[in-house]
Design a protein around this motif. Structure first.
Motif, PDB file in Angstrom:
ATOM      1  N   LYS A  52       0.832  -1.210   0.000  1.00 21.25           N
ATOM      2  CA  LYS A  52       0.000   0.000   0.000  1.00 21.25           C
ATOM      3  C   LYS A  52       0.865   1.257   0.000  1.00 21.25           C
ATOM      4  CE  LYS A  52      -3.379   2.438   2.881  1.00 21.25           C
ATOM      5  NZ  LYS A  52      -4.237   2.332   4.072  1.00 21.25           N
ATOM      6  N   GLU A 101       2.875   1.909  -3.241  1.00 30.95           N
ATOM      7  CA  GLU A 101       1.983   2.472  -4.260  1.00 30.95           C
ATOM      8  C   GLU A 101       1.696   3.943  -3.970  1.00 30.95           C
ATOM      9  OE1 GLU A 101      -2.564   1.847  -5.857  1.00 30.95           O
ATOM     10  OE2 GLU A 101      -1.455   0.080  -5.201  1.00 30.95           O
ATOM     11  N   ARG A 102       1.440   4.262  -2.710  1.00 30.01           N
ATOM     12  CA  ARG A 102       1.154   5.653  -2.334  1.00 30.01           C
ATOM     13  C   ARG A 102       2.363   6.542  -2.636  1.00 30.01           C
ATOM     14  NH1 ARG A 102      -1.457   6.486   3.235  1.00 30.01           N
ATOM     15  NH2 ARG A 102       0.109   4.967   3.813  1.00 30.01           N
ATOM     16  N   GLY A 126       4.680   6.050  -4.800  1.00 28.40           N
ATOM     17  CA  GLY A 126       4.763   6.153  -6.246  1.00 28.40           C
ATOM     18  C   GLY A 126       3.800   7.197  -6.799  1.00 28.40           C
ATOM     19  N   SER A 127       2.603   7.289  -6.202  1.00 22.45           N
ATOM     20  CA  SER A 127       1.624   8.281  -6.658  1.00 22.45           C
ATOM     21  C   SER A 127       2.104   9.703  -6.378  1.00 22.45           C
ATOM     22  CB  SER A 127       0.256   8.041  -6.010  1.00 22.45           C
ATOM     23  OG  SER A 127       0.245   8.480  -4.666  1.00 22.45           O
ATOM     24  N   PHE A 128       3.043   9.853  -5.430  1.00 21.43           N
ATOM     25  CA  PHE A 128       3.651  11.156  -5.140  1.00 21.43           C
ATOM     26  C   PHE A 128       4.867  11.403  -6.032  1.00 21.43           C
ATOM     27  CE2 PHE A 128       2.398  10.482  -0.398  1.00 21.43           C
ATOM     28  CZ  PHE A 128       1.084  10.818  -0.657  1.00 21.43           C
ATOM     29  N   GLY A 129       5.181  10.449  -6.918  1.00 24.10           N
ATOM     30  CA  GLY A 129       6.343  10.573  -7.793  1.00 24.10           C
ATOM     31  C   GLY A 129       7.637  10.106  -7.165  1.00 24.10           C
ATOM     32  N   THR A 170      10.351   7.463  -6.339  1.00 27.57           N
ATOM     33  CA  THR A 170      10.886   6.195  -6.833  1.00 27.57           C
ATOM     34  C   THR A 170      12.154   5.873  -6.046  1.00 27.57           C
ATOM     35  OG1 THR A 170      12.110   7.328  -8.568  1.00 27.57           O
ATOM     36  CG2 THR A 170       9.898   6.550  -9.140  1.00 27.57           C
TER      37      THR A 170
END
Length: 104
Positions: A68, A71-72, A74-77, A79
């Motif tokens: 979770k 993924e979160r 990653g949604s903030f950019g 890496t």
């Protein structure tokens, strides 16, 4: 058995008090996570990194949270996330003053 998870990732901030203000909502969301005992937020402005150390009630809960939160992030950019995970030896940890239970 308790399970420790460490997240570390590149970050240009905010850090310190600015991070506390900016991420208050996220902290409250994480605090409500099923199976979370505690989280320590980590940051190193000089190295441009941030992350956290988490204690979960068990490995299955930790696995779900890792997926979770990855993924979160990653949604903030974000890496280049690294994670480490370890089972906790409760007996030895209590000898060395670890607080493994929630504050409830």
């Amino acid at each position: 058995m308790a399970h420790l998870v460490i997240f570390d990732f590149p970050s240009t901030g905010p850090f310190g008090a600015e991070a506390a203000a900016a991420y208050d909502g996220l902290a409250r969301d994480i605090a409500a996570e099923d199976g979370l005992v505690w989280k320590v937020w980590t940051e190193d402005a000089a190295a441009n990194t941030a992350g956290g150390v988490y204690l979960f009630t068990d490995r299955d809960v930790a696995d779900r949270y890792i997926a979770k939160h990855t993924e979160r992030l990653g949604s903030f950019g974000i890496t280049d996330i690294t994670t480490a995970r370890h089972d906790v030896n409760d007996g030895l940890s209590s000898v060395t003053h670890a607080v493994l239970a929630s504050r409830a």
